[in-house]
Design an enzyme around this catalytic site. Sequence first.
Site, PDB file in Angstrom:
ATOM      1  CB  THR A   1     -11.768  -5.515  -4.002  1.00  0.00           C
ATOM      2  OG1 THR A   1     -12.176  -5.539  -2.624  1.00  0.00           O
ATOM      3  CG2 THR A   1     -12.992  -5.301  -4.867  1.00  0.00           C
ATOM      4  CB  ILE A   2     -11.290 -10.206  -0.903  1.00  0.00           C
ATOM      5  CG1 ILE A   2     -11.712 -11.626  -0.604  1.00  0.00           C
ATOM      6  CG2 ILE A   2     -11.335  -9.341   0.323  1.00  0.00           C
ATOM      7  CD1 ILE A   2     -10.725 -12.384   0.245  1.00  0.00           C
ATOM      8  CG  ASP A   3     -13.786  -5.752   0.873  1.00  0.00           C
ATOM      9  OD1 ASP A   3     -13.440  -6.820   1.409  1.00  0.00           O
ATOM     10  OD2 ASP A   3     -13.425  -4.639   1.274  1.00  0.00           O
TER      11      ASP A   3
ATOM     12  N   GLY B   1      -8.153   1.753  -5.032  1.00  0.00           N
ATOM     13  CA  GLY B   1      -6.989   2.630  -4.924  1.00  0.00           C
ATOM     14  C   GLY B   1      -6.037   2.408  -6.085  1.00  0.00           C
ATOM     15  CB  THR B   2      -4.763  -0.738  -7.591  1.00  0.00           C
ATOM     16  OG1 THR B   2      -4.326  -1.208  -6.329  1.00  0.00           O
ATOM     17  CG2 THR B   2      -3.791  -1.155  -8.668  1.00  0.00           C
TER      18      THR B   2
ATOM     19  N   GLY C   1     -14.888  -7.050   4.633  1.00  0.00           N
ATOM     20  CA  GLY C   1     -15.957  -6.227   4.048  1.00  0.00           C
ATOM     21  C   GLY C   1     -15.860  -4.854   4.667  1.00  0.00           C
TER      22      GLY C   1
ATOM     23  N   GLY D   1      -7.239  -3.042  -6.378  1.00  0.00           N
ATOM     24  CA  GLY D   1      -8.566  -2.569  -6.021  1.00  0.00           C
ATOM     25  C   GLY D   1      -8.826  -1.129  -6.439  1.00  0.00           C
TER      26      GLY D   1
ATOM     27  CD  GLU E   1     -12.522  -5.685   6.942  1.00  0.00           C
ATOM     28  OE1 GLU E   1     -11.534  -5.810   7.663  1.00  0.00           O
ATOM     29  OE2 GLU E   1     -12.468  -5.637   5.701  1.00  0.00           O
TER      30      GLU E   1
ATOM     31  NE  ARG F   1      -3.743  -2.263   2.465  1.00  0.00           N
ATOM     32  CZ  ARG F   1      -4.816  -2.577   1.728  1.00  0.00           C
ATOM     33  NH1 ARG F   1      -5.199  -1.771   0.756  1.00  0.00           N
ATOM     34  NH2 ARG F   1      -5.495  -3.674   1.958  1.00  0.00           N
TER      35      ARG F   1
HETATM   36  N1  LIG Z   1      -5.948   8.354  -5.321  1.00  0.00           N
HETATM   37  C1  LIG Z   1      -4.875   7.646  -5.645  1.00  0.00           C
HETATM   38  N2  LIG Z   1      -4.024   8.087  -6.593  1.00  0.00           N
HETATM   39  C2  LIG Z   1      -2.930   7.382  -6.924  1.00  0.00           C
HETATM   40  N3  LIG Z   1      -2.594   6.217  -6.334  1.00  0.00           N
HETATM   41  C3  LIG Z   1      -3.398   5.723  -5.396  1.00  0.00           C
HETATM   42  C4  LIG Z   1      -4.580   6.411  -4.985  1.00  0.00           C
HETATM   43  N4  LIG Z   1      -5.167   5.674  -4.014  1.00  0.00           N
HETATM   44  C5  LIG Z   1      -4.388   4.598  -3.830  1.00  0.00           C
HETATM   45  N5  LIG Z   1      -3.343   4.615  -4.647  1.00  0.00           N
HETATM   46  C6  LIG Z   1      -2.256   3.622  -4.719  1.00  0.00           C
HETATM   47  O1  LIG Z   1      -2.782   2.351  -5.081  1.00  0.00           O
HETATM   48  C7  LIG Z   1      -2.143   1.309  -4.365  1.00  0.00           C
HETATM   49  C8  LIG Z   1      -3.161   0.427  -3.716  1.00  0.00           C
HETATM   50  O2  LIG Z   1      -4.131   1.194  -3.014  1.00  0.00           O
HETATM   51  P1  LIG Z   1      -4.885   0.595  -1.733  1.00  0.00           P
HETATM   52  O3  LIG Z   1      -3.875   0.245  -0.691  1.00  0.00           O
HETATM   53  O4  LIG Z   1      -5.949   1.531  -1.359  1.00  0.00           O
HETATM   54  O5  LIG Z   1      -5.458  -0.809  -2.207  1.00  0.00           O
HETATM   55  P2  LIG Z   1      -6.572  -1.154  -3.269  1.00  0.00           P
HETATM   56  O6  LIG Z   1      -5.993  -1.123  -4.627  1.00  0.00           O
HETATM   57  O7  LIG Z   1      -7.757  -0.284  -3.045  1.00  0.00           O
HETATM   58  O8  LIG Z   1      -6.852  -2.668  -2.918  1.00  0.00           O
HETATM   59  P3  LIG Z   1      -7.731  -3.251  -1.721  1.00  0.00           P
HETATM   60  O9  LIG Z   1      -8.385  -2.109  -1.021  1.00  0.00           O
HETATM   61  O10 LIG Z   1      -8.697  -4.153  -2.404  1.00  0.00           O
HETATM   62  O11 LIG Z   1      -6.801  -3.992  -0.874  1.00  0.00           O
HETATM   63  C9  LIG Z   1      -1.222   1.973  -3.358  1.00  0.00           C
HETATM   64  O12 LIG Z   1       0.108   1.806  -3.806  1.00  0.00           O
HETATM   65  C10 LIG Z   1      -1.650   3.421  -3.342  1.00  0.00           C
HETATM   66  O13 LIG Z   1      -0.559   4.308  -3.155  1.00  0.00           O
HETATM   67  O1  LIG Z   2      -4.754  -5.448   6.487  1.00  0.00           O
HETATM   68  P1  LIG Z   2      -4.740  -4.897   5.118  1.00  0.00           P
HETATM   69  O2  LIG Z   2      -3.767  -5.519   4.215  1.00  0.00           O
HETATM   70  O3  LIG Z   2      -4.635  -3.407   5.119  1.00  0.00           O
HETATM   71  O4  LIG Z   2      -6.130  -5.236   4.444  1.00  0.00           O
HETATM   72  C1  LIG Z   2      -7.371  -5.097   5.027  1.00  0.00           C
HETATM   73  C2  LIG Z   2      -8.408  -4.633   4.036  1.00  0.00           C
HETATM   74  O5  LIG Z   2      -8.221  -5.144   2.746  1.00  0.00           O
HETATM   75  C3  LIG Z   2      -9.452  -5.629   2.219  1.00  0.00           C
HETATM   76  O6  LIG Z   2      -9.337  -7.011   2.136  1.00  0.00           O
HETATM   77  C4  LIG Z   2      -9.711  -5.132   0.814  1.00  0.00           C
HETATM   78  O7  LIG Z   2      -9.928  -3.766   0.800  1.00  0.00           O
HETATM   79  C5  LIG Z   2     -10.528  -5.174   3.198  1.00  0.00           C
HETATM   80  O8  LIG Z   2     -11.571  -6.090   3.296  1.00  0.00           O
HETATM   81  C6  LIG Z   2      -9.763  -5.014   4.456  1.00  0.00           C
HETATM   82  O9  LIG Z   2     -10.294  -3.998   5.256  1.00  0.00           O
HETATM   83 MG   LIG Z   3      -9.366  -0.389  -1.626  1.00  0.00          MG
END
Ligand SMILES: Nc1ncnc2c1ncn2[C@@H]1O[C@H](COP(=O)(O)OP(=O)(O)OP(=O)(O)O)[C@@H](O)[C@H]1O
Ligand SMILES: O=P(O)(O)OC[C@H]1O[C@](O)(CO)[C@@H](O)[C@@H]1O
Ligand SMILES: [Mg+2]
Length: 532
Positions: free
Chosen positions: A256-258, A229-230, A302, A227, A357, A202
């Site tokens: 995303t597992i959610d 964010g990615t 979730g 997910g 959660e 992250r």
């Molecule tokens: N608004 C944004 N702009 C650019 N990069 C972002 C942004 N939000 C998140 N990221 C980048 O995306 C990557 C993953 O983001 P995040 O940790 O939120 O997980 P995710 O992709 O949402 O997956 P999940 O929530 O399902 O675990 C991180 O490296 C983060 O820096």
């Molecule tokens: O502990 P970590 O790696 O931050 O992940 C937890 C989060 O990731 C997810 O699996 C996906 O966003 C959420 O259900 C959970 O809140």
């Molecule tokens: Mg996310």
Amino acid sequence: MEAVGVAPAPVAAAVKKKLLDLKDPFPTAAAENGAKASPAGKWAMKKKLVGGDAGYVLEDVPHLTDYLPELPTFPNPLQDNPAYSVVKQYFVNPDDTVTQKIVVHKTSARGTHFRRAGPRQRVYFQSDEVNAAIVTCGGLCPGLNTVVRELVCGLYDMYGVTSVVGIEGGYKGFYSKNTIPLTPKSVNDIHKRGGTILGTSRGGHDTAKIVDCLQDRGINQVYIIGGDGTQKGASVIYEEVRRRGLKCSVVGVPKTIDNDIAVIDKSFGFDTAVEEAQRAINAAHVEAESAENGIGVVKLMGRNSGFIAMYATLASRDVDCCLIPESPFYLEGKGGLLEFIERRLKDNGHMVIVVAEGAGQDLIAKSMNFVDTQDASGNKLLLDVGLWLSQKIKDHFKKKPNFPITLKYIDPTYMIRAVKSNASDNVYCTLLAHSALHGAMAGYTGFTVAPVNGRHAYIPFYVSRGPYVQIEPGYCNTNCPGGSETWTIFVFAEDHREAEQGGDHGPDVGEGAVLDEPALLPEPRGRGEHEA
Ligand SMILES: Nc1ncnc2c1ncn2[C@@H]1O[C@H](COP(=O)(O)OP(=O)(O)OP(=O)(O)O)[C@@H](O)[C@H]1O
Ligand SMILES: O=P(O)(O)OC[C@H]1O[C@](O)(CO)[C@@H](O)[C@@H]1O
Ligand SMILES: [Mg+2]
């Protein structure tokens, strides 16, 4: 069925839309660098809408030729591949689109469509020209390795590509680590393992450095698995790649597992999670049944939506109460959770509670005077609702010496997330990966790929990056033997992915119009944590 401790459901804000008539929805890179774009022009760079007859709208994805109009095309190498060339009509008609809504009325407009995924007759890359990179970001999810495997094998076996690398440890790996060469041999067995062989993280998204890396290494196809964010990160990478005028397809594979991504049917890993959750619920039930006034509490993932909790509950039939983020609840007093638990134990001698959660976070924060904290990506860190709830239940019954209980709390969240994907997720991941690389080879960019109403489609990033979908509050009758008193669940209803939660972002446009001023776009519902 009775309502137990349910606070009123939040009402979604109405979304105002306005028609704009933009003549040049996708200006060239040169034009973008020159004159200052108007707000509408800037937004049009992100949206590519094509109107048709009777309210038909194609929410199209960008193509490399939008800013590199002179790119040559080549015959798709699949047509000489013995495994594919025998199939009649293997190639997708370039005009095929997938409809977002399949439930319509005779008076309905034709509505929003997405470009159908699949191999095209002509491609924009020669096999020996492709330098592909794959990265996995965000939390773990069953199926990550399968997607990586099938991208690599698909590129090699279908398109004759022999240069594929993995980026280690998420976005920051682009500029802080060496790449990992990936071949069909090196990924052969990885779908039998949980996690991701590439590692993930992250935080650490630095657009300029990431695009520098793409440019320096000559990467011209980048597959970004992650997910919401990615996908936000992928979207800004695409914009920077385009601004620099690079021939590089930026492709997102939503994860995303959610299972809370708008518009798409399902995200990979979700089926596996629901299946794996059964083991924890079974254990909770066995423990609860075997004790006097036994209570089993199971916490499932979730963050914003309770899809895993709801589906695991429906699949199990051993769950008496399911708490999800969509439905605020309360503990004390008439109609509260504690009253319900007491009655349920009196009636049945034991019970199982499943809690997502993200449920009850406001309630916990209030009772603990908690200050918000965030992870490296800016996601709000959740408080442990399972532990909190278990303690509250124990405290309640401690005050009732004639009502002894035995409570077991099971938190299988990371065990569920870390397993390998099951058979159906493996098939899903394989098709997803193939759709992704067909899109990149055909020159599409700035898109994610996913099934919409059962057909794979190319979806613009602004859809897959949010807002997340939630379960629509309501009640469902589960028809349990024994009548309504034997089965009470807080919230249940259909998954209204199509319309109510922002999935219906599609505009009402006339032919050829482009619309939606930035200021009038819907805000991600309840998100606002780390908007770009
Ligand atoms: N608004 C944004 N702009 C650019 N990069 C972002 C942004 N939000 C998140 N990221 C980048 O995306 C990557 C993953 O983001 P995040 O940790 O939120 O997980 P995710 O992709 O949402 O997956 P999940 O929530 O399902 O675990 C991180 O490296 C983060 O820096
Ligand atoms: O502990 P970590 O790696 O931050 O992940 C937890 C989060 O990731 C997810 O699996 C996906 O966003 C959420 O259900 C959970 O809140
Ligand atoms: Mg996310």
